[in-house]
Design a protein around this motif. Structure first.
Motif, mmCIF file in Angstrom:
data_model
loop_
_atom_site.group_PDB
_atom_site.id
_atom_site.type_symbol
_atom_site.label_atom_id
_atom_site.label_comp_id
_atom_site.label_asym_id
_atom_site.label_seq_id
_atom_site.Cartn_x
_atom_site.Cartn_y
_atom_site.Cartn_z
ATOM 1 N N ARG A 76 48.524 147.681 -15.155
ATOM 2 C CA ARG A 76 48.360 146.670 -14.501
ATOM 3 C C ARG A 76 46.762 146.760 -14.145
ATOM 4 N NH1 ARG A 76 50.736 145.201 -8.905
ATOM 5 N NH2 ARG A 76 48.318 144.414 -8.284
ATOM 6 N N TYR A 77 46.676 148.667 -13.620
ATOM 7 C CA TYR A 77 46.314 149.569 -12.803
ATOM 8 C C TYR A 77 44.757 149.739 -14.352
ATOM 9 C CZ TYR A 77 48.127 148.447 -8.593
ATOM 10 O OH TYR A 77 48.138 148.059 -7.014
ATOM 11 N N GLU A 80 42.975 147.267 -16.184
ATOM 12 C CA GLU A 80 41.459 146.762 -14.562
ATOM 13 C C GLU A 80 40.732 147.970 -15.053
ATOM 14 O OE1 GLU A 80 39.914 143.940 -13.614
ATOM 15 O OE2 GLU A 80 41.619 143.649 -15.131
ATOM 16 N N ILE A 81 41.174 148.655 -14.343
ATOM 17 C CA ILE A 81 40.169 149.919 -13.877
ATOM 18 C C ILE A 81 39.672 150.029 -15.337
ATOM 19 C CG2 ILE A 81 39.864 152.280 -13.881
ATOM 20 C CD1 ILE A 81 42.650 152.042 -11.852
ATOM 21 N N LYS A 84 36.569 147.620 -16.389
ATOM 22 C CA LYS A 84 35.031 147.530 -15.034
ATOM 23 C C LYS A 84 34.443 149.379 -14.883
ATOM 24 C CE LYS A 84 37.495 144.385 -12.548
ATOM 25 N NZ LYS A 84 37.341 143.710 -10.823
ATOM 26 N N PRO A 86 32.015 151.910 -14.902
ATOM 27 C CA PRO A 86 30.931 151.895 -16.065
ATOM 28 C C PRO A 86 30.711 153.198 -17.032
ATOM 29 C CG PRO A 86 30.658 153.469 -14.431
ATOM 30 C CD PRO A 86 32.216 152.889 -13.898
ATOM 31 N N SER A 107 32.088 157.599 -11.654
ATOM 32 C CA SER A 107 32.893 156.879 -11.149
ATOM 33 C C SER A 107 34.347 157.378 -11.683
ATOM 34 C CB SER A 107 33.395 155.230 -12.324
ATOM 35 O OG SER A 107 34.218 154.421 -12.089
ATOM 36 N N PHE A 109 38.203 158.313 -10.755
ATOM 37 C CA PHE A 109 39.497 157.384 -9.917
ATOM 38 C C PHE A 109 40.531 158.801 -10.337
ATOM 39 C CE2 PHE A 109 39.578 152.780 -9.730
ATOM 40 C CZ PHE A 109 38.105 153.028 -10.362
#
Lengths: 373, 373
Positions: A76-77, A80-81, A84, A86, A107, A109
């Motif tokens: 789920r992470y 979503e990452i 979203k 850019p 960005s 992570f």
């Protein structure tokens, strides 16, 4: 593992496999998506032990394969990452044993990952002689039967759709023991064996979500305890339900004493309106009455009021009938048809109601009446 | 009561007043819609004692007024029935003392009705000097403040939006005591009195649902304990919240030691991404840091991982700041703005964060920081 890939390409494929992510989270690794980067491309796999989905991205759709390898990211992470982020191109790199660095534009992570060795072994073997049907036919089969499956786990077999496959037909049946929906599809198979399997309806509905609206073929690879659907760049595997599906062929009578033909959409609408005042909210019981070429549909709720609907029909037999049934079941059954008219067949007010298309037997809908006296 | 009326006309007006139907059903008549047919037209009224909505259909929009009179029909049934009726024109007739016959084409409903004398008295009086503003302005005010109201009934006043109305401004404030949103609108009123009222936010959100997207005016008629909104053919009345709204003017500092200007949409996006890994799911705390003309937004969840986002900004003062806050509150606040850039103002990491448009004070957003050490 290190690669650069277009965001939209990765997102589309992650989204496909995400349907198999376990939401129960009992075994953490089952809430993950496995990335296997090989020279030929990237395999994404998710499995909740009930269904397993694998989506393959060919190397030609990957901007750069830096280093092959495997890792599991929390489903789920990661979805979503990636959604979203850019920028158009994303870099993913395993930087530590079980850490992944994801970068796009400004960005960054750093995600904790899971050891890919902990991911369940997913055997996605194929058979030599798959059954091949059109995607649109499979979608129709599921749409026209799934609603009649049971949602109660007390009779697990009835939560599935029964597929009987021979060289010339695929016959699909679903029943919750109060109603039944059967769809027969003419095919031209070249099989050594006939098949009689039960696929969990819930899994077929997940499959529906990732079946695109094109008219390409889909392959069914049937094994003893599982079925593999192969289409586009996707492998979708579901376990089968164990046991012998009830023989429903004897439930459908051979002859009927009353036969009427009604316009499909208008019949749906009158039943829909009559259901507004149906007394028993859950079963939503309404009454059907034939009077020559008029169909009367009515319901009555002492507290709220009474509704009566009239509809012109063609009565193809002499007798009249008065019968009560669940408006919900009848509306579900009517939605399975796409023809202008539908044929309703009766024997008595305590015998099953049968619905079919005029002069065709592709779709058979059965509804048990409800006694109201 | 007897009338013939076009289905779409009746449906539209029933739908408007249905927003006031009580869903709690403690007093049966409050789940009803009152029909008052007079020579000049049909009044439809619903009330849950908190809001009252009246919609008027002029006689020119009624096909036939057979007999004037009043009746109350059960709201959720009548709305669904009218929506699903076939045909364009519907006949409604009170056939028994409290029974209504509804007919359209081949569809007939006999509905139990309620004595109109049991319906609460709804005084929809108007004042002589209403406040007149444009619908779009009222919509903006509500959209830009409602999110900051409290949902906790323990401090009822904070569940409302405070309207301060004078001859030249309408100032609206909402706060849940952790953040505050204030919108100021320049107007040209001609009032004898200033007003300082608190309208339940929930009721304003119901009003929003029936406010069409045109630029006509809306009238506010303010009384001691209620406010009446008049627009189109609709009267919408809400009770006011009793008590004195807290004086929030002192919460907003006069001067700030740190001021930055950031592109609105990009700031929203980096915060949105950082919130994905925020540790505390409810507050979703993230960290903001300025380093010259770079804004760093980061968050960290030991179990999942860490994210760092960089954004070019204009720092309009010399000092730098490091501060933590709820990403949810910040995103809510940013959504209130429609400009390309937004100004963020700080004094220290334990003092309120202020957001506003560049060189304008129309919208003031305040967010309290969260200590993370």
């Amino acid at each position: 593992m290190k690669l650069k890939i277009k965001k939209e390409k990765l997102l589309e494929n992650l989204s496909n496999v995400s349907k198999a992510i376990s939401t129960k989270n009992i075994i953490p690794v089952l809430s993950g998506i496995k990335f296997d980067l090989a020279n030929e491309g990237l395999y994404l796999t998710a499995s909740d032990n009930d269904i397993t989905i694998q989506s393959f991205i060919n190397k030609k759709d990957i901007d750069e394969i830096g280093k092959t390898g495997s890792i599991v990211l929390q489903g789920r992470y990661i979805l979503e990452i990636i959604r979203k982020l850019p920028g158009d191109v994303i870099t993913l790199e395993v930087i530590d044993e079980y850490k992944v660095w994801i970068n796009s534009n400004t960005s960054e992570f750093n995600l904790n990952a899971i050891n890919p060795d902990d991911f369940p072994q997913t055997n996605m073997n194929e058979t030599k002689t798959p059954i091949i049907i059109r995607k649109s036919d499979l979608k129709n089969i599921i749409n026209q039967t799934a609603f009649a499956t049971s949602t109660q786990e007390s009779r697990p077999l009835l939560t599935g759709i029964n597929f009987k496959i021979s060289n010339d037909t695929i016959e699909c049946t679903a029943t919750d023991s109060y109603r039944l929906s059967k769809k027969t599809l003419k095919v031209n198979n070249n099989l050594d064996d006939n098949f009689n399997i039960v696929i969990p309806c819930r899994n077929l509905l997940e499959l529906m979500k990732i079946l695109k609206d094109d008219d390409n073929n889909i392959e069914l690879h049937i094994f003893n305890n599982k079925v593999l659907f192969k289409f586009d760049n996707i492998l979708f595997q579901s376990r089968l339900l164990n046991g012998t599906y009830p023989d429903t062929s004897k439930l459908i009578p051979d002859s009927f004493s009353i036969q009427i033909k009604a316009p499909l959409q208008q019949l749906y609408d009158v039943i829909d309106r009559a259901s507004l005042l149906a007394n028993d909210k859950e079963k939503s019981i309404i009454k059907l009455e034939t009077k020559d070429n008029t169909l009367l549909i009515s319901s009555n709720s002492p507290e709220v009021g009474r509704v009566e609907e009239r509809l012109e029909i063609i009565k193809e037999t002499e007798n009249d009938i008065t019968i009560s049934f669940s408006s919900k079941y009848m509306m579900d059954a009517l939605k399975a048809f796409k023809t202008a008219n539908v044929v309703l067949l009766f024997n008595s007010d305590i015998k099953p109601i049968i619905l079919k298309e005029p002069a065709k037997e592709d779709i058979i809908e059965l509804i048990l009446p409800i006694r109201t006296y």
